[in-house]
Design an enzyme around this catalytic site. Structure first.
Site, PDB file in Angstrom:
ATOM      1  N   LYS A   1       0.845  -1.201   0.000  1.00 43.51           N
ATOM      2  CA  LYS A   1       0.000   0.000   0.000  1.00 43.51           C
ATOM      3  C   LYS A   1       0.877   1.246   0.000  1.00 43.51           C
ATOM      4  O   LYS A   1       0.618   2.199  -0.745  1.00 43.51           O
ATOM      5  CB  LYS A   1      -0.921   0.014   1.228  1.00 43.51           C
ATOM      6  CG  LYS A   1      -2.069  -0.958   1.111  1.00 43.51           C
ATOM      7  CD  LYS A   1      -2.846  -1.074   2.409  1.00 43.51           C
ATOM      8  CE  LYS A   1      -3.889  -2.166   2.297  1.00 43.51           C
ATOM      9  NZ  LYS A   1      -4.516  -2.519   3.563  1.00 43.51           N
TER      10      LYS A   1
ATOM     11  N   GLN B   1      -4.811  -2.473   9.494  1.00 41.45           N
ATOM     12  CA  GLN B   1      -4.668  -3.765   8.812  1.00 41.45           C
ATOM     13  C   GLN B   1      -5.318  -4.875   9.644  1.00 41.45           C
ATOM     14  O   GLN B   1      -5.011  -5.025  10.831  1.00 41.45           O
ATOM     15  CB  GLN B   1      -3.177  -4.054   8.575  1.00 41.45           C
ATOM     16  CG  GLN B   1      -2.905  -5.303   7.769  1.00 41.45           C
ATOM     17  CD  GLN B   1      -3.467  -5.224   6.349  1.00 41.45           C
ATOM     18  OE1 GLN B   1      -3.366  -4.199   5.679  1.00 41.45           O
ATOM     19  NE2 GLN B   1      -4.071  -6.303   5.894  1.00 41.45           N
TER      20      GLN B   1
ATOM     21  N   ASP C   1     -11.202   2.503   4.239  1.00 39.91           N
ATOM     22  CA  ASP C   1     -11.497   1.075   4.020  1.00 39.91           C
ATOM     23  C   ASP C   1     -13.012   0.862   3.874  1.00 39.91           C
ATOM     24  O   ASP C   1     -13.449  -0.196   3.423  1.00 39.91           O
ATOM     25  CB  ASP C   1     -11.000   0.236   5.212  1.00 39.91           C
ATOM     26  CG  ASP C   1      -9.741  -0.556   4.864  1.00 39.91           C
ATOM     27  OD1 ASP C   1      -9.461  -0.733   3.663  1.00 39.91           O
ATOM     28  OD2 ASP C   1      -9.042  -0.990   5.801  1.00 39.91           O
TER      29      ASP C   1
END
Ligand code: NAP
Length: 293
Positions: free
Chosen positions: A52, A96, A119
């Site tokens: 990322k 994460q 997200d």
């Protein structure tokens, strides 16, 4: 049969984003900034977070990684999120997943400011998406919608069957396919592990979206001639043909289903490449305050 090339679409979207970033920077504004929080040292999660950061760099975004030890307390993690929530330099943040067992994943997701939840997992974003308000859409459903859009696949009035009802794939994509929008306006049926006569249901699908996490579950006899097949599954299987000793397969038996489908996503190279791109897309939206004005 046409192959839906997720790599190509993903790189096209990244080019579009990087042009927008260029414009922002030319106007002497700050580029989008994505922060990632990684708890513990799981190698797969570490690779994902590093990928990322690399994607951010390539596209002209700022990025920062917050690495916390695996035994970090929930309070310390919440403090880090609070710090990022209040840092005006950071536009978007992701934590994460998965998190260690002693941490309540939902509490963590809910502590992220919805405006920075790129997200798209915060209940406010999920709720807004469900009722058709502007929202960050999570990576996989975003990726599927973009693929359908960019391949100009007609979804209006079509029979769409979604296999799987998870919060990250099956449920949100079923909602999006049912929205009064393009892509959308499909008549959607969602199947899960308790669904009876799955084969009869899938065989009527004009669009079949498969996210069940079962290796090569969908076979040709389950698919209607000329159906559009989107395979979300990813599984590693041993392979003597590959130098690495393994290959990736999906939830769909590609060799036989591809002979019947009008369009199909391969594994790898279909839905997968779209995930980090979705995150970049959402972070640009956060920077431009497109969702929350
Ligand atoms: P998940 O959370 O395990 O959910 C699986 C869903 O499939 C559940 O709703 C389950 O039903 C249903 N299911 C399981 N067995 C079934 C069966 N025999 N018949 C009908 N339904 C069945 O999985 P997920 O997170 O959605 O992921 C699905 C797959 O996509 C996995 O292979 C995952 O690795 C992959 N994935 C790929 C990407 C990507 O970027 N390409 C992203 C995310 C996930 P119940 O609800 O009744 O248990």
């Amino acid at each position: 049969m046409k192959l839906i090339d997720g790599k190509r679409v993903s790189s096209q979207i990244r080019q579009e984003i990087s042009l927008e970033v260029k414009k922002i920077v030319e106007e002497e504004e700050k580029p989008p900034h994505l922060a990632a929080i990684l708890v513990g040292d799981d190698p797969a999660s570490e690779t994902y977070v590093n990928n990322k950061a690399k994607a951010c760099k390539e596209i002209g975004f700022e990025s920062s990684n917050y690495k916390l030890p695996g035994d970090v307390s929930q309070e310390e993690l919440l403090e880090t999120i609070d710090f990022i929530n209040n840092d005006d330099e950071i536009d978007g943040v992701i934590v994460q997943l998965p998190l260690p067992d002693h941490i309540d994943e939902y509490k963590i997701i809910e502590s992220i400011k919805p405006e920075k939840d790129v997200d798209g997992f915060h209940p406010i974003n999920v709720g807004r998406m469900s009722i058709g308000l502007p929202a960050y859409i999570s990576a996989t459903p975003f990726g599927i919608i973009e693929l359908l859009k960019r391949y100009e696949i007609e979804t209006k009035g079509k029979n769409c069957v979604v296999l799987g009802r998870s919060n990250i794939v099956g449920r949100p994509i079923s909602v999006l396919m049912n929205h009064n929008s393009e892509p959308g306006n499909s008549t959607v049926t969602v199947c899960h592990s308790r669904t009876e006569n799955i084969k009869e249901i899938t065989a009527k699908a004009d669009i079949l979206i498969v996210a069940i996490g079962k290796k090569e579950f969908v076979t040709a006899d389950m698919v209607k001639q000329n159906a559009v097949v989107i395979d979300v599954g990813i599984h590693r299987v041993a392979s003597v043909e590959k130098k690495s000793g393994f290959k990736l397969v999906g939830d769909v038996k590609f060799d036989e289903v591809s002979k019947k489908a009008s369009y199909i996503t391969p594994v790898p190279g279909g839905v997968g490449p779209m995930t980090i791109t979705a995150l970049l897309h959402n972070t640009l939206k956060a920077r431009k305050k497109d969702i929350y004005k």
